[in-house]
Motif scaffolding. Structure first.
Motif, short mmCIF file in Angstrom:
data_model
loop_
_atom_site.label_atom_id
_atom_site.label_comp_id
_atom_site.label_asym_id
_atom_site.label_seq_id
_atom_site.Cartn_x
_atom_site.Cartn_y
_atom_site.Cartn_z
N PRO A 124 0.83 -1.21 0.00
CA PRO A 124 0.00 0.00 0.00
C PRO A 124 0.86 1.25 0.00
N THR A 125 0.40 2.14 -0.75
CA THR A 125 1.13 3.40 -0.82
C THR A 125 0.80 4.26 0.40
N VAL A 126 1.76 4.94 0.93
CA VAL A 126 1.62 5.78 2.13
C VAL A 126 1.34 7.20 1.73
N ASN A 127 0.17 7.72 2.21
CA ASN A 127 -0.18 9.11 1.94
C ASN A 127 0.26 9.95 3.13
N LEU A 128 1.14 10.89 2.95
CA LEU A 128 1.72 11.68 4.03
C LEU A 128 0.67 12.57 4.71
N GLU A 129 -0.23 13.12 3.91
CA GLU A 129 -1.25 14.00 4.48
C GLU A 129 -2.17 13.23 5.44
N ILE A 130 -2.57 12.04 4.99
CA ILE A 130 -3.43 11.21 5.85
C ILE A 130 -2.68 10.82 7.11
N GLN A 131 -1.42 10.46 6.95
CA GLN A 131 -0.65 10.06 8.12
C GLN A 131 -0.53 11.19 9.13
N GLU A 132 -0.33 12.42 8.66
CA GLU A 132 -0.24 13.58 9.56
C GLU A 132 -1.58 13.83 10.26
N ALA A 133 -2.65 13.66 9.47
CA ALA A 133 -3.98 13.85 10.07
C ALA A 133 -4.24 12.82 11.16
#
Length: 215
Positions: free
Chosen positions: A193-202
């Motif tokens: 799975p690709t990691v979305n940085l914005e989602i991770q920060e949220a």
């Protein structure tokens, strides 16, 4: 001249008829040229010997003329001195030498005629030799070209386009099978799975808020 009999036979004969009767006419043609080579060498030797004889008789004529002149002068001196016996001897030798001189001159003239006739025959021989040599080269070249063309035609005739197409189709099927197997193998590789940085920060912010509310 006997040495030219074979040459005359070769030159005047119907070579085409002779060549048609043998399995390998090129070999027969080469044999004719070898025989002509031998005749040319014999002609050179004959001309060389003839020129030697002509030169030798030319020297004999010159020597005889010198002796005649010398004996004539000796006889004149002897007469002036009143020595008749010596004068007779000198005159006798002079007459004998003049007889030889006449013979040598006749022989020399005959030899010059023979040399001239021999040169004419050799000129004809060399002309025919060069002509046949050039024709031989042309014929051999044409024969080789014809054989090469014949071999090429046989190769083309033996080539089957259907077999070639079938072979290309088999190779194409094989390549398609390899491509299908590669595609199938890639299907079973688990996807990361690709990691979305914005989602991770949220997510981290929400987690922090949740922790604060619990305190």
């Amino acid at each position: 001249m006997g040495i030219f009999n074979r040459v005359k036979t070769i030159v005047m004969a119907d070579l085409h008829e002779l060549l048609d009767k043998v399995e390998d006419p090129i070999s027969l043609l080469n044999q004719y040229m070898r025989e002509l080579d031998e005749q040319v060498e014999k002609a050179k030797e004959t001309l060389g010997h003839q020129l030697y004889l002509e030169k030798r008789h030319e020297q004999l004529v010159a020597e005889s003329l010198a002796v005649v002149a010398k004996r004539t002068h000796q006889a004149e001196l002897a007469v002036e001195k009143g020595e008749d016996t010596i004068a007779r001897i000198a005159l006798q030798e002079k007459l004998q030498q003049e007889a030889k001189l006449k013979l040598y001159q006749e022989q020399h003239a005959a030899m010059k005629q023979q040399t001239s006739a021999l040169r004419e025959q050799i000129d004809v021989l060399l002309e025919k030799y060069n002509e046949l040599s050039n024709r031989r080269l042309v014929l051999i070249s044409r024969a080789h070209a014809a054989k090469a063309q014949e071999q090429l035609q046989k190769a083309v005739a033996s080539f089957s386009s259907d077999n070639a197409l079938k072979g290309f189709r088999r190779v194409e099927d094989y390549v398609q099978q390899l491509e299908a197997q590669a595609s199938a193998a890639s299907y079973f590789i688990p996807s990361v799975p690709t990691v979305n940085l914005e989602i991770q920060e949220a997510v981290e912010r929400e987690l922090a808020l949740l922790k604060e509310s619990k305190e």
